[in-house]
Design a protein around this motif. Structure first.
Motif, PDB file in Angstrom:
ATOM      1  N   LEU A  32       0.798  -1.220   0.000  1.00  0.00           N
ATOM      2  CA  LEU A  32       0.000   0.000   0.000  1.00  0.00           C
ATOM      3  C   LEU A  32       0.830   1.270   0.000  1.00  0.00           C
ATOM      4  O   LEU A  32       0.558   2.199  -0.752  1.00  0.00           O
ATOM      5  N   MET A  33       1.861   1.320   0.828  1.00  0.00           N
ATOM      6  CA  MET A  33       2.677   2.529   0.907  1.00  0.00           C
ATOM      7  C   MET A  33       3.916   2.262   1.746  1.00  0.00           C
ATOM      8  O   MET A  33       4.034   1.214   2.394  1.00  0.00           O
ATOM      9  N   GLN A  34       4.828   3.219   1.719  1.00  0.00           N
ATOM     10  CA  GLN A  34       5.994   3.170   2.595  1.00  0.00           C
ATOM     11  C   GLN A  34       6.122   4.503   3.308  1.00  0.00           C
ATOM     12  O   GLN A  34       5.837   5.563   2.747  1.00  0.00           O
ATOM     13  N   GLY A  35       6.512   4.447   4.553  1.00  0.00           N
ATOM     14  CA  GLY A  35       6.790   5.659   5.309  1.00  0.00           C
ATOM     15  C   GLY A  35       7.984   5.404   6.205  1.00  0.00           C
ATOM     16  O   GLY A  35       8.691   4.396   6.052  1.00  0.00           O
ATOM     17  N   PHE A  36       8.207   6.322   7.142  1.00  0.00           N
ATOM     18  CA  PHE A  36       9.325   6.173   8.076  1.00  0.00           C
ATOM     19  C   PHE A  36       8.809   6.297   9.505  1.00  0.00           C
ATOM     20  O   PHE A  36       7.882   7.056   9.777  1.00  0.00           O
ATOM     21  N   MET A  37       9.415   5.533  10.389  1.00  0.00           N
ATOM     22  CA  MET A  37       9.016   5.557  11.791  1.00  0.00           C
ATOM     23  C   MET A  37      10.206   5.815  12.690  1.00  0.00           C
ATOM     24  O   MET A  37      11.291   5.276  12.453  1.00  0.00           O
ATOM     25  N   ASP A  38       9.977   6.641  13.698  1.00  0.00           N
ATOM     26  CA  ASP A  38      10.923   6.706  14.795  1.00  0.00           C
ATOM     27  C   ASP A  38      10.295   5.922  15.951  1.00  0.00           C
ATOM     28  O   ASP A  38       9.227   5.315  15.797  1.00  0.00           O
ATOM     29  N   GLN A  39      10.944   5.924  17.081  1.00  0.00           N
ATOM     30  CA  GLN A  39      10.453   5.126  18.206  1.00  0.00           C
ATOM     31  C   GLN A  39       9.073   5.585  18.654  1.00  0.00           C
ATOM     32  O   GLN A  39       8.206   4.763  18.980  1.00  0.00           O
ATOM     33  N   ALA A  40       8.847   6.888  18.647  1.00  0.00           N
ATOM     34  CA  ALA A  40       7.549   7.412  19.083  1.00  0.00           C
ATOM     35  C   ALA A  40       6.439   7.001  18.118  1.00  0.00           C
ATOM     36  O   ALA A  40       5.319   6.688  18.538  1.00  0.00           O
ATOM     37  N   ALA A  41       6.734   6.979  16.828  1.00  0.00           N
ATOM     38  CA  ALA A  41       5.730   6.600  15.826  1.00  0.00           C
ATOM     39  C   ALA A  41       5.339   5.134  15.986  1.00  0.00           C
ATOM     40  O   ALA A  41       4.160   4.773  15.902  1.00  0.00           O
ATOM     41  N   GLY A 100      -6.125   8.938  -4.584  1.00  0.00           N
ATOM     42  CA  GLY A 100      -7.398   8.243  -4.589  1.00  0.00           C
ATOM     43  C   GLY A 100      -7.323   6.783  -4.983  1.00  0.00           C
ATOM     44  O   GLY A 100      -8.356   6.114  -5.110  1.00  0.00           O
ATOM     45  N   THR A 101      -6.115   6.272  -5.177  1.00  0.00           N
ATOM     46  CA  THR A 101      -5.947   4.870  -5.548  1.00  0.00           C
ATOM     47  C   THR A 101      -5.719   4.019  -4.301  1.00  0.00           C
ATOM     48  O   THR A 101      -5.342   4.529  -3.247  1.00  0.00           O
ATOM     49  N   GLN A 102      -5.924   2.721  -4.449  1.00  0.00           N
ATOM     50  CA  GLN A 102      -5.787   1.811  -3.322  1.00  0.00           C
ATOM     51  C   GLN A 102      -4.363   1.767  -2.795  1.00  0.00           C
ATOM     52  O   GLN A 102      -4.134   1.615  -1.600  1.00  0.00           O
ATOM     53  N   SER A 103      -3.387   1.900  -3.712  1.00  0.00           N
ATOM     54  CA  SER A 103      -1.978   1.803  -3.337  1.00  0.00           C
ATOM     55  C   SER A 103      -1.197   2.984  -3.894  1.00  0.00           C
ATOM     56  O   SER A 103      -1.523   3.514  -4.958  1.00  0.00           O
ATOM     57  N   CYS A 104      -0.152   3.372  -3.180  1.00  0.00           N
ATOM     58  CA  CYS A 104       0.749   4.415  -3.679  1.00  0.00           C
ATOM     59  C   CYS A 104       1.642   3.890  -4.807  1.00  0.00           C
ATOM     60  O   CYS A 104       2.346   4.661  -5.448  1.00  0.00           O
ATOM     61  N   PHE A 105       1.601   2.564  -5.024  1.00  0.00           N
ATOM     62  CA  PHE A 105       2.411   1.941  -6.064  1.00  0.00           C
ATOM     63  C   PHE A 105       1.574   1.572  -7.286  1.00  0.00           C
ATOM     64  O   PHE A 105       1.900   0.642  -8.020  1.00  0.00           O
TER      65      PHE A 105
END
Length: 202
Positions: A32-41, A100-105
């Motif tokens: 669906l997508m990719q993002g970034f996480m730190d410890q708080a996220a 508006g699409t199901q996936s960012c890819f």
């Protein structure tokens, strides 16, 4: 929710304060997508059961769907062998991409994932007009009709195989799968229930 990590400290944030987090549709397997996480996220994601990233542009925690309402409901979280990236399996509550699409890819999806998509289409058409929807007409008939259709299609699959006609076999197998999903839905079951039973036998 199934979690492969016992707590946030199992992820190696000392190696990199921001780690990539890939989100996958729990049902279809589509990325669906990719993002970034730190410890708080990650902590917030575990607590709220909604995917939350650290937004590099906003410079703050950002829960996917906080504006659109299209949240990503967490089902399972895994870390890789080096503990420096995360895979999140989630139920998307609406389109994931801002386009508006199901996936960012785009349209990239596993081919077998369409079975889950087909199941959802069948669910959505249960209460449609039987005059305009074949699926709705099946649900409007007696249960015995769905049972009959599965039996008929099963026989036709076997006959096509006996004729060694792979084109016909593919067509008949497609009909069988469709009518089987309808029958399962009528009985309050899903493909997921069947897969779980297969996994238990493995």
């Amino acid at each position: 929710m199934r979690i492969d990590i016992s707590n946030v400290s199992d992820v190696n944030f000392a190696k990199c304060p921001l780690i990539p987090a890939l989100v996958q549709d729990f049902i279809t397997g589509q990325i669906l997508m990719q993002g970034f996480m730190d410890q708080a996220a990650l902590t917030h994601t575990l607590e709220q059961k909604k995917v939350t990233f650290y937004s590099r542009s906003k410079q703050r925690l950002w829960t996917k769907g906080e504006s659109s309402g299209h949240f990503l409901q967490v089902e399972a979280i895994y870390t890789d062998c080096d503990q420096d990236s995360i895979l999140i399996m989630a139920y998307p509550q609406g389109p994931t991409c801002h386009l508006g699409t199901q996936s960012c890819f785009g349209d990239a999806k596993p081919s077998l994932g369409f079975l889950a998509e087909l199941e959802q289409i069948i669910i959505d058409r249960k209460d449609a007009d039987p005059q305009t929807s074949y699926t709705a007409s099946l649900f409007a008939k007696e249960l015995s009709r769905s049972c009959q259709k599965v039996g008929e299609e099963g026989v036709e699959v076997a006959l096509a195989a006996m004729k060694n006609d792979n084109n016909e076999l593919t067509d008949e197998a497609a009909d069988l799968l469709y009518h089987l999903i309808v029958l399962l839905q009528r009985q309050g079951l899903s493909l997921g229930d069947v897969v779980a039973r297969l996994q238990s036998r493995h």
